[in-house]
Design a protein around this motif. Structure first.
Motif, mmCIF file in Angstrom:
data_model
loop_
_atom_site.group_PDB
_atom_site.id
_atom_site.type_symbol
_atom_site.label_atom_id
_atom_site.label_comp_id
_atom_site.label_asym_id
_atom_site.label_seq_id
_atom_site.Cartn_x
_atom_site.Cartn_y
_atom_site.Cartn_z
ATOM 1 N N THR A 1 0.832 -1.210 0.000
ATOM 2 C CA THR A 1 0.000 0.000 0.000
ATOM 3 C C THR A 1 0.859 1.249 0.000
ATOM 4 O O THR A 1 0.563 2.222 -0.706
ATOM 5 N N ALA A 2 1.936 1.248 0.793
ATOM 6 C CA ALA A 2 2.840 2.400 0.816
ATOM 7 C C ALA A 2 3.447 2.647 -0.558
ATOM 8 O O ALA A 2 3.525 3.793 -1.022
ATOM 9 N N PHE A 3 3.868 1.593 -1.224
ATOM 10 C CA PHE A 3 4.431 1.748 -2.568
ATOM 11 C C PHE A 3 3.370 2.205 -3.560
ATOM 12 O O PHE A 3 3.649 3.005 -4.455
ATOM 13 N N ALA A 4 2.142 1.714 -3.419
ATOM 14 C CA ALA A 4 1.070 2.111 -4.334
ATOM 15 C C ALA A 4 0.811 3.601 -4.271
ATOM 16 O O ALA A 4 0.600 4.262 -5.296
ATOM 17 N N VAL A 5 0.821 4.166 -3.059
ATOM 18 C CA VAL A 5 0.519 5.590 -2.892
ATOM 19 C C VAL A 5 1.748 6.457 -3.136
ATOM 20 O O VAL A 5 1.682 7.482 -3.819
ATOM 21 N N ASN A 6 2.893 6.059 -2.587
ATOM 22 C CA ASN A 6 4.074 6.927 -2.588
ATOM 23 C C ASN A 6 4.930 6.829 -3.838
ATOM 24 O O ASN A 6 5.689 7.764 -4.137
ATOM 25 N N ALA A 7 4.832 5.729 -4.577
ATOM 26 C CA ALA A 7 5.709 5.547 -5.741
ATOM 27 C C ALA A 7 4.944 5.222 -7.011
ATOM 28 O O ALA A 7 5.077 5.918 -8.020
ATOM 29 N N ILE A 8 4.124 4.181 -6.985
ATOM 30 C CA ILE A 8 3.438 3.763 -8.211
ATOM 31 C C ILE A 8 2.433 4.813 -8.656
ATOM 32 O O ILE A 8 2.352 5.155 -9.846
ATOM 33 N N GLY A 9 1.664 5.351 -7.726
ATOM 34 C CA GLY A 9 0.685 6.381 -8.075
ATOM 35 C C GLY A 9 1.316 7.590 -8.749
ATOM 36 O O GLY A 9 0.889 7.994 -9.842
ATOM 37 N N PRO A 10 2.347 8.203 -8.157
ATOM 38 C CA PRO A 10 3.002 9.329 -8.835
ATOM 39 C C PRO A 10 3.594 8.950 -10.187
ATOM 40 O O PRO A 10 3.599 9.772 -11.116
ATOM 41 N N ALA A 11 4.094 7.708 -10.332
ATOM 42 C CA ALA A 11 4.620 7.279 -11.628
ATOM 43 C C ALA A 11 3.510 7.265 -12.678
ATOM 44 O O ALA A 11 3.719 7.668 -13.834
ATOM 45 N N LEU A 12 2.325 6.833 -12.286
ATOM 46 C CA LEU A 12 1.204 6.804 -13.223
ATOM 47 C C LEU A 12 0.697 8.214 -13.527
ATOM 48 O O LEU A 12 0.213 8.483 -14.632
ATOM 49 N N VAL A 13 0.802 9.109 -12.545
ATOM 50 C CA VAL A 13 0.488 10.518 -12.831
ATOM 51 C C VAL A 13 1.431 11.044 -13.901
ATOM 52 O O VAL A 13 1.001 11.720 -14.856
ATOM 53 N N LEU A 14 2.703 10.743 -13.769
ATOM 54 C CA LEU A 14 3.666 11.132 -14.803
ATOM 55 C C LEU A 14 3.279 10.534 -16.151
ATOM 56 O O LEU A 14 3.297 11.224 -17.185
ATOM 57 N N ARG A 15 2.941 9.256 -16.160
ATOM 58 C CA ARG A 15 2.575 8.585 -17.411
ATOM 59 C C ARG A 15 1.436 9.312 -18.126
ATOM 60 O O ARG A 15 1.490 9.507 -19.347
ATOM 61 N N ASP A 16 0.401 9.712 -17.384
ATOM 62 C CA ASP A 16 -0.802 10.266 -18.003
ATOM 63 C C ASP A 16 -0.783 11.781 -18.140
ATOM 64 O O ASP A 16 -1.459 12.322 -19.022
ATOM 65 N N PHE A 17 -0.013 12.487 -17.286
ATOM 66 C CA PHE A 17 -0.015 13.945 -17.324
ATOM 67 C C PHE A 17 1.140 14.524 -18.125
ATOM 68 O O PHE A 17 1.026 15.620 -18.663
ATOM 69 N N LEU A 18 2.270 13.798 -18.194
ATOM 70 C CA LEU A 18 3.418 14.328 -18.924
ATOM 71 C C LEU A 18 3.080 14.681 -20.372
ATOM 72 O O LEU A 18 3.488 15.748 -20.859
ATOM 73 N N PRO A 19 2.322 13.861 -21.102
ATOM 74 C CA PRO A 19 2.007 14.227 -22.488
ATOM 75 C C PRO A 19 1.193 15.520 -22.620
ATOM 76 O O PRO A 19 1.166 16.107 -23.700
ATOM 77 N N LEU A 20 0.565 15.951 -21.532
ATOM 78 C CA LEU A 20 -0.240 17.172 -21.575
ATOM 79 C C LEU A 20 0.600 18.431 -21.400
ATOM 80 O O LEU A 20 0.162 19.534 -21.759
ATOM 81 N N MET A 21 1.790 18.294 -20.846
ATOM 82 C CA MET A 21 2.599 19.462 -20.513
ATOM 83 C C MET A 21 3.166 20.099 -21.781
ATOM 84 O O MET A 21 3.459 19.407 -22.764
ATOM 85 N N PRO A 22 3.302 21.428 -21.783
ATOM 86 C CA PRO A 22 3.779 22.115 -22.992
ATOM 87 C C PRO A 22 5.213 21.731 -23.334
ATOM 88 O O PRO A 22 6.057 21.565 -22.453
ATOM 89 N N ARG A 23 5.488 21.586 -24.621
ATOM 90 C CA ARG A 23 6.819 21.213 -25.092
ATOM 91 C C ARG A 23 7.664 22.422 -25.485
ATOM 92 O O ARG A 23 8.863 22.283 -25.709
ATOM 93 N N ASP A 24 7.026 23.584 -25.595
ATOM 94 C CA ASP A 24 7.714 24.751 -26.157
ATOM 95 C C ASP A 24 8.010 25.826 -25.116
ATOM 96 O O ASP A 24 8.426 26.925 -25.468
ATOM 97 N N ARG A 25 7.805 25.537 -23.844
ATOM 98 C CA ARG A 25 8.067 26.538 -22.806
ATOM 99 C C ARG A 25 8.273 25.840 -21.462
ATOM 100 O O ARG A 25 8.114 24.637 -21.338
#
Length: 227
Positions: A93-117
């Protein structure tokens, strides 16, 4: 920061997350400041993370994403004093919240971030996740899950340099904050901050970040912490 973009605080219902959300709103540097927390975004529910990313993407490109969630203790979960106390379910559970969850946020949110600024992805880690600074032992699950988070941030920063050259990915130790996460573990003599104080220092440091600092592990004032 991007004055016309979107800022997202994940874990906005927690003490420091709420303070970060309020601080960003008060500074007025983003057109939209969004707070996400359970059940809308649950770090242990992969589908909710992807769904939340789609909602954010429909609003605009996020110039700042802060993951402020973390798990130190909860029902059936306490920091271990010895290796004999390890419980595999609690550790997972600790790994799910503290590590895996943020990794999945990166997976799904990184493509949304601007590439030109400039854009920033910041995750709240913990100094006890530092391997080099570990002199007391104990707290196996929390230490290991935060160390895993640090490695995820470091690795994502390398990838981001190729896809988002002006973006910054960093892990921050917020210090000891008077919240439900750390309150009962705060020792006499430690400098305990109010959430608003910690949030202000973190936001100031995020403002000062440069692309050269991407992949760093920093305290709330922007000073490096040993891996």
């Amino acid at each position: 920061m991007d004055q016309d973009g979107v800022a997202v605080v994940i874990g906005a219902s927690g003490g420091i997350g709420a303070a970060l959300l309020e601080g960003l709103q008060a500074r007025g540097r983003f057109r939209f400041v969004l707070g996400l927390s359970r059940p809308e975004l649950d770090l242990t529910d992969h589908g909710s993370i992807a769904q939340a990313a789609r909602r954010v993407g429909a609003i605009g490109a996020p110039g700042l994403i802060i993951v402020a969630s973390g798990l130190l203790h909860g029902p059936g979960i306490e920091p271990e004093k010895t290796i004999r106390s390890l419980d595999p379910a609690a550790m997972a559970t600790a790994f799910a919240v503290n590590a895996i969850g943020p990794a999945l946020v990166l997976r799904d949110f990184l493509p949304l971030m601007p590439r030109d600024r400039r854009a920033v992805f910041a995750a709240l880690s913990a100094k006890v996740g530092s391997i080099g600074d570990n002199r007391l032992g104990g707290w196996y699950s929390y230490r290991a899950s935060k160390a895993a988070l640090n490695q995820i941030i470091r690795t994502a920063a390398i990838e981001m340099r190729r896809t988002h050259p002006q973006a910054i990915c960093a892990a921050f130790h917020p210090g000891t904050v008077a919240t439900g996460l750390s309150g009962k573990f705060s020792k006499t003599g430690l400098q305990v901050q109010q959430p608003a104080e910690a949030a202000a220092a973190l936001l100031d440091s995020i403002d000062r970040l440069t692309p050269e600092q991407s992949g760093s592990f920093l305290d709330r004032f922007g000073a490096p912490i040993p891996w």
